[in-house]
Enzyme design. Sequence first.
Site, PDB file in Angstrom:
ATOM      1  N   GLY A   1       0.739  -1.255   0.114  1.00  0.00           N
ATOM      2  CA  GLY A   1       0.072  -0.080   0.142  1.00  0.00           C
ATOM      3  C   GLY A   1       0.750   1.309  -0.120  1.00  0.00           C
ATOM      4  O   GLY A   1       1.744   1.200  -0.351  1.00  0.00           O
ATOM      5  N   CYS A   2       0.214   2.175   0.618  1.00  0.00           N
ATOM      6  CA  CYS A   2       0.934   3.478   0.421  1.00  0.00           C
ATOM      7  C   CYS A   2       2.292   3.542   1.452  1.00  0.00           C
ATOM      8  O   CYS A   2       2.093   3.081   2.678  1.00  0.00           O
ATOM      9  CB  CYS A   2      -0.004   4.798   0.879  1.00  0.00           C
ATOM     10  SG  CYS A   2       0.813   6.220   1.251  1.00  0.00           S
ATOM     11  N   PHE A   3       3.283   3.873   0.708  1.00  0.00           N
ATOM     12  CA  PHE A   3       4.664   3.815   1.730  1.00  0.00           C
ATOM     13  C   PHE A   3       4.624   4.615   2.822  1.00  0.00           C
ATOM     14  O   PHE A   3       5.285   4.522   3.839  1.00  0.00           O
ATOM     15  CB  PHE A   3       5.770   4.077   0.752  1.00  0.00           C
ATOM     16  CG  PHE A   3       5.916   5.422   0.124  1.00  0.00           C
ATOM     17  CD1 PHE A   3       5.228   6.512   0.169  1.00  0.00           C
ATOM     18  CD2 PHE A   3       6.436   5.073  -1.341  1.00  0.00           C
ATOM     19  CE1 PHE A   3       5.435   7.719  -0.662  1.00  0.00           C
ATOM     20  CE2 PHE A   3       6.543   6.387  -2.144  1.00  0.00           C
ATOM     21  CZ  PHE A   3       5.967   7.470  -1.746  1.00  0.00           C
TER      22      PHE A   3
END
Length: 177
Positions: A16-18
């Site tokens: 997912g989003c870092f």
Amino acid sequence: MTKNDKILDTAIFAGGCFWCMVEPFDTLPGIKKVVSGYTGGHVPNPTYQEVCTGKTGHTEAVEITFDPKIMPYKKLVALYWQVADPTDAMGQFQDRGDQYRPVIYYNSEEQKKIAEESKKELAKSGIFDKPIVTKIEKAGPFYPAEEYHQDFYKKDPLRYQLEESGGRAEYQKMWKK
């Protein structure tokens, strides 16, 4: 090299989003650095805007530099399963798209073996009623993201909390039961 020299290793995880992948690892003992970036694609030195199109083949990922004597790779993989949903191949929580797919990128045969064994154990555990779809792939070039993406949870804690509340926090509660 002397006996006292520390030998560090790296691990690369996409889930997912870092922004949401940094804090869980950054706060562990033996972690020297966690860098947000891009990997697994076919375009050299991609920008955030390019990766967001989904056309570069990259995932948003974190590269973790760690001391394996203090924090073994096996423990990092175990934590990875708790912060990334291994049953969702096309994104994570509110983050949708190929650039958010879950991947463990290995940089040695030992890491590959540990990741594959851990994945098999997780599949047999019965925790999930859907198949484990997280890929385990050989690490390629890792490109650090732009500076404004680094340590996002420290730079913008309110926005980080909003991102985190998008499903990942509820997912992590499942592991605490």
